[in-house]
Design a protein around this motif. Structure first.
Motif, PDB file in Angstrom:
ATOM      1  N   VAL A  67       0.816  -1.216   0.000  1.00  0.00           N
ATOM      2  CA  VAL A  67       0.000   0.000   0.000  1.00  0.00           C
ATOM      3  C   VAL A  67       0.848   1.264   0.000  1.00  0.00           C
ATOM      4  CG1 VAL A  67      -0.230   0.134   2.512  1.00  0.00           C
ATOM      5  CG2 VAL A  67      -2.059   1.052   1.048  1.00  0.00           C
ATOM      6  N   TYR A  68       2.046   1.196   0.569  1.00  0.00           N
ATOM      7  CA  TYR A  68       2.892   2.388   0.640  1.00  0.00           C
ATOM      8  C   TYR A  68       3.471   2.792  -0.715  1.00  0.00           C
ATOM      9  CZ  TYR A  68       2.444   1.506   5.608  1.00  0.00           C
ATOM     10  OH  TYR A  68       1.925   1.293   6.869  1.00  0.00           O
ATOM     11  N   SER A  69       3.351   1.914  -1.714  1.00  0.00           N
ATOM     12  CA  SER A  69       3.789   2.287  -3.061  1.00  0.00           C
ATOM     13  C   SER A  69       2.963   3.440  -3.621  1.00  0.00           C
ATOM     14  CB  SER A  69       3.706   1.076  -3.997  1.00  0.00           C
ATOM     15  OG  SER A  69       4.609   0.066  -3.601  1.00  0.00           O
ATOM     16  N   HIS A  70       1.760   3.649  -3.053  1.00  0.00           N
ATOM     17  CA  HIS A  70       0.950   4.808  -3.456  1.00  0.00           C
ATOM     18  C   HIS A  70       1.738   6.105  -3.333  1.00  0.00           C
ATOM     19  CE1 HIS A  70      -2.512   2.099  -3.045  1.00  0.00           C
ATOM     20  NE2 HIS A  70      -3.235   2.997  -3.660  1.00  0.00           N
ATOM     21  N   VAL A  80       0.651   7.840   3.940  1.00  0.00           N
ATOM     22  CA  VAL A  80      -0.217   6.682   4.154  1.00  0.00           C
ATOM     23  C   VAL A  80       0.087   6.053   5.511  1.00  0.00           C
ATOM     24  CG1 VAL A  80      -0.810   4.373   3.313  1.00  0.00           C
ATOM     25  CG2 VAL A  80      -0.413   6.242   1.683  1.00  0.00           C
ATOM     26  N   GLU A  81      -0.958   5.691   6.237  1.00  0.00           N
ATOM     27  CA  GLU A  81      -0.788   5.037   7.533  1.00  0.00           C
ATOM     28  C   GLU A  81      -1.999   4.156   7.802  1.00  0.00           C
ATOM     29  OE1 GLU A  81      -0.507   8.153  10.380  1.00  0.00           O
ATOM     30  OE2 GLU A  81      -2.494   8.955   9.950  1.00  0.00           O
ATOM     31  N   GLU A  82      -1.785   3.083   8.580  1.00  0.00           N
ATOM     32  CA  GLU A  82      -2.889   2.191   8.906  1.00  0.00           C
ATOM     33  C   GLU A  82      -3.824   2.862   9.897  1.00  0.00           C
ATOM     34  OE1 GLU A  82      -3.501  -2.590   9.439  1.00  0.00           O
ATOM     35  OE2 GLU A  82      -1.712  -1.674  10.303  1.00  0.00           O
ATOM     36  N   VAL A  83      -5.107   2.642   9.721  1.00  0.00           N
ATOM     37  CA  VAL A  83      -6.108   3.220  10.610  1.00  0.00           C
ATOM     38  C   VAL A  83      -6.135   2.420  11.911  1.00  0.00           C
ATOM     39  CG1 VAL A  83      -8.562   3.727  10.902  1.00  0.00           C
ATOM     40  CG2 VAL A  83      -7.492   4.028   8.652  1.00  0.00           C
ATOM     41  N   ASP A  84      -6.035   3.111  13.022  1.00  0.00           N
ATOM     42  CA  ASP A  84      -6.030   2.454  14.329  1.00  0.00           C
ATOM     43  C   ASP A  84      -7.297   1.614  14.513  1.00  0.00           C
ATOM     44  OD1 ASP A  84      -3.624   3.566  14.980  1.00  0.00           O
ATOM     45  OD2 ASP A  84      -4.459   5.211  16.170  1.00  0.00           O
ATOM     46  N   GLY A  85      -7.089   0.369  14.947  1.00  0.00           N
ATOM     47  CA  GLY A  85      -8.221  -0.500  15.243  1.00  0.00           C
ATOM     48  C   GLY A  85      -8.889  -1.118  14.042  1.00  0.00           C
ATOM     49  N   LEU A  89      -6.975  -1.483   6.761  1.00  0.00           N
ATOM     50  CA  LEU A  89      -7.515  -0.229   6.235  1.00  0.00           C
ATOM     51  C   LEU A  89      -6.493   0.872   6.445  1.00  0.00           C
ATOM     52  CD1 LEU A  89      -9.926   1.328   4.999  1.00  0.00           C
ATOM     53  CD2 LEU A  89     -10.688   1.795   7.344  1.00  0.00           C
ATOM     54  N   TYR A  90      -6.202   1.609   5.386  1.00  0.00           N
ATOM     55  CA  TYR A  90      -5.190   2.659   5.431  1.00  0.00           C
ATOM     56  C   TYR A  90      -5.810   3.989   5.026  1.00  0.00           C
ATOM     57  CZ  TYR A  90      -1.875  -1.184   5.691  1.00  0.00           C
ATOM     58  OH  TYR A  90      -1.198  -2.303   6.098  1.00  0.00           O
ATOM     59  N   THR A  91      -5.209   5.040   5.510  1.00  0.00           N
ATOM     60  CA  THR A  91      -5.630   6.379   5.119  1.00  0.00           C
ATOM     61  C   THR A  91      -4.408   7.217   4.791  1.00  0.00           C
ATOM     62  OG1 THR A  91      -6.977   8.297   5.729  1.00  0.00           O
ATOM     63  CG2 THR A  91      -5.624   7.324   7.468  1.00  0.00           C
ATOM     64  N   GLY A  92      -4.619   8.212   3.964  1.00  0.00           N
ATOM     65  CA  GLY A  92      -3.563   9.150   3.604  1.00  0.00           C
ATOM     66  C   GLY A  92      -4.206  10.422   3.106  1.00  0.00           C
ATOM     67  N   TRP A  93      -3.385  11.339   2.646  1.00  0.00           N
ATOM     68  CA  TRP A  93      -3.888  12.583   2.072  1.00  0.00           C
ATOM     69  C   TRP A  93      -3.844  12.477   0.553  1.00  0.00           C
ATOM     70  CZ3 TRP A  93      -6.286  15.720   5.244  1.00  0.00           C
ATOM     71  CH2 TRP A  93      -5.933  15.730   6.600  1.00  0.00           C
ATOM     72  N   ASP A  94      -4.946  12.840  -0.099  1.00  0.00           N
ATOM     73  CA  ASP A  94      -4.964  12.935  -1.555  1.00  0.00           C
ATOM     74  C   ASP A  94      -4.864  14.407  -1.905  1.00  0.00           C
ATOM     75  OD1 ASP A  94      -5.261  12.788  -4.259  1.00  0.00           O
ATOM     76  OD2 ASP A  94      -6.957  11.401  -4.221  1.00  0.00           O
ATOM     77  N   THR A  95      -3.675  14.823  -2.274  1.00  0.00           N
ATOM     78  CA  THR A  95      -3.408  16.246  -2.456  1.00  0.00           C
ATOM     79  C   THR A  95      -4.042  16.825  -3.719  1.00  0.00           C
ATOM     80  OG1 THR A  95      -1.286  15.795  -3.557  1.00  0.00           O
ATOM     81  CG2 THR A  95      -1.254  16.068  -1.171  1.00  0.00           C
ATOM     82  N   VAL A  96      -4.660  15.970  -4.558  1.00  0.00           N
ATOM     83  CA  VAL A  96      -5.379  16.518  -5.696  1.00  0.00           C
ATOM     84  C   VAL A  96      -6.644  17.237  -5.229  1.00  0.00           C
ATOM     85  CG1 VAL A  96      -6.895  14.571  -6.282  1.00  0.00           C
ATOM     86  CG2 VAL A  96      -5.966  16.003  -8.107  1.00  0.00           C
ATOM     87  N   GLY A  97      -7.118  16.887  -4.023  1.00  0.00           N
ATOM     88  CA  GLY A  97      -8.234  17.587  -3.402  1.00  0.00           C
ATOM     89  C   GLY A  97      -7.738  18.416  -2.231  1.00  0.00           C
ATOM     90  N   ASP A  98      -8.450  19.464  -1.882  1.00  0.00           N
ATOM     91  CA  ASP A  98      -8.041  20.314  -0.764  1.00  0.00           C
ATOM     92  C   ASP A  98      -8.398  19.640   0.558  1.00  0.00           C
ATOM     93  OD1 ASP A  98      -7.150  22.323  -2.487  1.00  0.00           O
ATOM     94  OD2 ASP A  98      -9.156  23.199  -2.637  1.00  0.00           O
ATOM     95  N   ASN A  99      -7.372  19.410   1.392  1.00  0.00           N
ATOM     96  CA  ASN A  99      -7.594  18.854   2.727  1.00  0.00           C
ATOM     97  C   ASN A  99      -8.421  17.568   2.674  1.00  0.00           C
ATOM     98  OD1 ASN A  99      -7.155  18.961   5.523  1.00  0.00           O
ATOM     99  ND2 ASN A  99      -9.159  19.906   5.878  1.00  0.00           N
ATOM    100  N   THR A 100      -8.084  16.699   1.727  1.00  0.00           N
ATOM    101  CA  THR A 100      -8.899  15.511   1.461  1.00  0.00           C
ATOM    102  C   THR A 100      -8.209  14.239   1.935  1.00  0.00           C
ATOM    103  OG1 THR A 100     -10.043  16.482  -0.429  1.00  0.00           O
ATOM    104  CG2 THR A 100      -9.904  14.093  -0.368  1.00  0.00           C
ATOM    105  N   ARG A 101      -8.924  13.481   2.757  1.00  0.00           N
ATOM    106  CA  ARG A 101      -8.479  12.168   3.194  1.00  0.00           C
ATOM    107  C   ARG A 101      -8.921  11.121   2.167  1.00  0.00           C
ATOM    108  NH1 ARG A 101      -4.487  10.828   6.704  1.00  0.00           N
ATOM    109  NH2 ARG A 101      -4.529  12.147   8.565  1.00  0.00           N
ATOM    110  N   ILE A 102      -8.030  10.166   1.881  1.00  0.00           N
ATOM    111  CA  ILE A 102      -8.398   9.014   1.076  1.00  0.00           C
ATOM    112  C   ILE A 102      -8.181   7.768   1.921  1.00  0.00           C
ATOM    113  CG2 ILE A 102      -6.094   8.769   0.022  1.00  0.00           C
ATOM    114  CD1 ILE A 102      -7.580   7.819  -2.551  1.00  0.00           C
TER     115      ILE A 102
END
Length: 218
Positions: A67-70, A80-85, A89-102
């Motif tokens: 997943v970190y290849s993203h 990118v980081e794993e979601v606690d609990g 499932l991982y989350t990161g920032w998608d900088t193509v959007g303003d302040n957007t979590r992916i």
């Protein structure tokens, strides 16, 4: 066999040797073929790209399955980081959007050489935006070493309208679906990145996977 043919004959619209002559088929195909096709005809419902990569299929799989290849081959996904609990499932920032979590979950099947990214903006419960990758040994289809990579996105209904507008960050002026007309050229940029990274590392004996997963675990 006769019963099977009779059952098929009940289905309207089938074009088979048994009910359409070869000459009629060739005529039908010639009439349907065009010299040019509109963007809507090519990419309206499905966006599929492909490329040859001078890198073994197993290495291409390992890279995509991490997943970190993203953070390397995509234009915009970072931190990118794993979601606690929520293992897997991982989350990161998608900088193509303003302040957007992916949010992303990876479904990788080594035996089939397939990697699917199930993802979504703003929330991680309904991962409706799916990126489908299939890796094909180039030896089989091109009679040369390396890999053929196929990448497909399907036009999910949520591209047309954000199903969770209440979760959108304040100030974001557009929705990911607004970018669908640019998916093909935009993903081509990322596919070119992916090819360049993998070929460079394979050619120079550099580990294919960055090691970010191990670093995060430590």
């Amino acid at each position: 066999m006769r019963d099977a043919e009779e059952r098929l004959a009940e289905i309207p619209g089938l074009v088979r040797y048994e009910n359409v002559s070869r000459d009629d088929l060739m005529r039908q195909v010639a009439e349907a073929a065009k010299e040019t096709y509109s963007r809507e005809e090519v990419y309206g419902r499905y966006c599929t790209l492909e490329t040859y990569i001078d890198c073994p299929p197993e290495d291409v799989f390992d890279y995509l399955a991490d997943v970190y290849s993203h953070e390397e081959f995509t234009y915009s996904v970072r931190e990118v980081e794993e979601v606690d609990g929520k293992p897997g499932l991982y989350t990161g920032w998608d900088t193509v959007g303003d302040n957007t979590r992916i949010f992303v979950r990876v479904d990788a099947k080594r035996d089939a050489l397939t990697v699917d990214y199930h993802s979504a903006w703003d929330q991680g419960e309904d991962l409706w935006m799916v990126y489908l990758f299939r890796i094909v040994p180039a030896e089989v289809v091109l009679k040369r070493p390396g890999s053929v990579l196929l990448w497909t996105n399907c036009y999910h209904p949520y591209y047309a309208e954000n199903p969770y507008p209440e979760l959108a960050p304040e100030g974001r002026s557009f929705w990911v679906g607004d970018l669908w007309p640019q998916f093909a050229p935009g993903h081509q940029v990322e596919l070119d990145n992916l090819k360049a990274i993998l070929e460079h590392r394979h050619r120079n004996g550099i580990p294919i996977v960055s090691g970010r997963a191990e670093a995060v675990a430590r």
